[in-house]
Design a protein around this motif. Structure first.
Motif, PDB file in Angstrom:
ATOM      1  N   HIS A 102      28.363-117.451  37.561  1.00  0.00           N
ATOM      2  CA  HIS A 102      28.711-118.649  38.330  1.00  0.00           C
ATOM      3  C   HIS A 102      30.171-118.611  38.763  1.00  0.00           C
ATOM      4  CE1 HIS A 102      25.452-121.496  38.820  1.00  0.00           C
ATOM      5  NE2 HIS A 102      24.979-121.120  37.648  1.00  0.00           N
ATOM      6  N   HIS A 103      31.028-118.187  37.857  1.00  0.00           N
ATOM      7  CA  HIS A 103      32.447-118.096  38.179  1.00  0.00           C
ATOM      8  C   HIS A 103      32.688-117.087  39.303  1.00  0.00           C
ATOM      9  CE1 HIS A 103      36.741-118.305  37.645  1.00  0.00           C
ATOM     10  NE2 HIS A 103      36.813-117.017  37.316  1.00  0.00           N
ATOM     11  N   SER A 106      31.914-118.601  42.570  1.00  0.00           N
ATOM     12  CA  SER A 106      32.946-119.537  43.018  1.00  0.00           C
ATOM     13  C   SER A 106      34.133-118.813  43.631  1.00  0.00           C
ATOM     14  CB  SER A 106      33.409-120.411  41.845  1.00  0.00           C
ATOM     15  OG  SER A 106      34.229-119.673  40.945  1.00  0.00           O
TER      16      SER A 106
END
Length: 244
Positions: A102-103, A106
């Motif tokens: 997820h990071h 982003s």
């Protein structure tokens, strides 16, 4: 939209934007085999399954996924094949890789999308599985270099892609030729972030350690395979791209 599911000894997190009808069974290869939804597999420490998924909602897109079970490596893996000591959900390998992916998204880095993970507890231990997106129309560098050469522009692009991750202090635990992919547009992706992390220290020696590990990986494949199109000039091109 990250949702959680607790069911007896199972704990799962999943992206409800990607899978609206999630169930624990989706983290089992048997479930997908019964639906005739497995499109292929790859062998590594265990079997990685490639899955085609489409929800029951009208006009929903077909998604290509990867299902991976977590296995131990090394000598301990021969004794305790796929069990890990449980110290909390967020400390499990699956939860940490899911969060790291997820990071990476982003940061707009070229890595798989996280779909879901599951942890199954048994007394003081756990087993885990991860669903992520499959990079479409892509092959890893070992498969590609076993058949053809790559020009200098691509080698530099590989080095530049690794540098993008390193600029954000993203540590890849096992950066090797199998974990770097090229798609049919010659775009570079990095996969398999098990035990990866964001480094928050001033010591950057780990970056050169990542690079050294990758070079050993190329040299290992060169010695193992009857045909593998990797040369020292190729490596220098990769380093040129990394240093730009």
């Amino acid at each position: 939209m990250i949702n959680e599911l607790n069911l007896h000894n199972h704990f799962c997190r999943y992206d409800s934007d990607k899978v609206s009808n999630f169930s624990v069974d989706m983290l089992s290869a048997n479930y997908w085999q019964a639906k005739d939804a497995i499109t292929g597999s790859a062998q590594g420490r265990g079997t990685t399954w490639f899955i085609q998924y489409q929800s029951n909602e009208s006009n929903s897109p077909v998604q290509q996924w990867v299902l991976r079970h977590y296995y131990r490596g090394g000598l301990i893996g021969k004794v305790i094949n796929d069990s890990y000591f449980f110290t909390g959900i967020d400390h499990t390998r699956a939860a940490k890789e899911f969060a790291l992916l997820h990071h990476l998204q982003s940061l707009n880095l070229p890595a798989p999308l996280p779909i879901a993970f599951g942890v199954k507890r048994s007394s003081l231990f756990y087993q885990a599985d991860l669903l992520s997106s499959r990079i479409e129309n892509a092959q890893d560098l070992v498969a590609i270099l076993s058949k053809q050469t790559l020009d200098g522009v691509i080698w530099q692009r590989i080095g530049a892609t690794i540098k993008r991750f390193h600029k954000h202090n993203i540590y890849h635990h096992d950066l090797n030729a199998h974990n770097i992919l090229l798609d049919d547009k010659q775009q570079v992706f990095i996969i398999d972030f098990d035990q990866g992390e964001v480094k928050n220290c001033s010591n950057t020696a780990w970056k050169q350690g990542n690079i050294a590990r990758l070079k050993r990986s190329f040299e290992k494949e060169n010695n193992k395979l009857p045909e593998f199109n990797f040369t020292q000039p190729n490596w220098q091109q990769l380093i040129t791209g990394y240093n730009k």
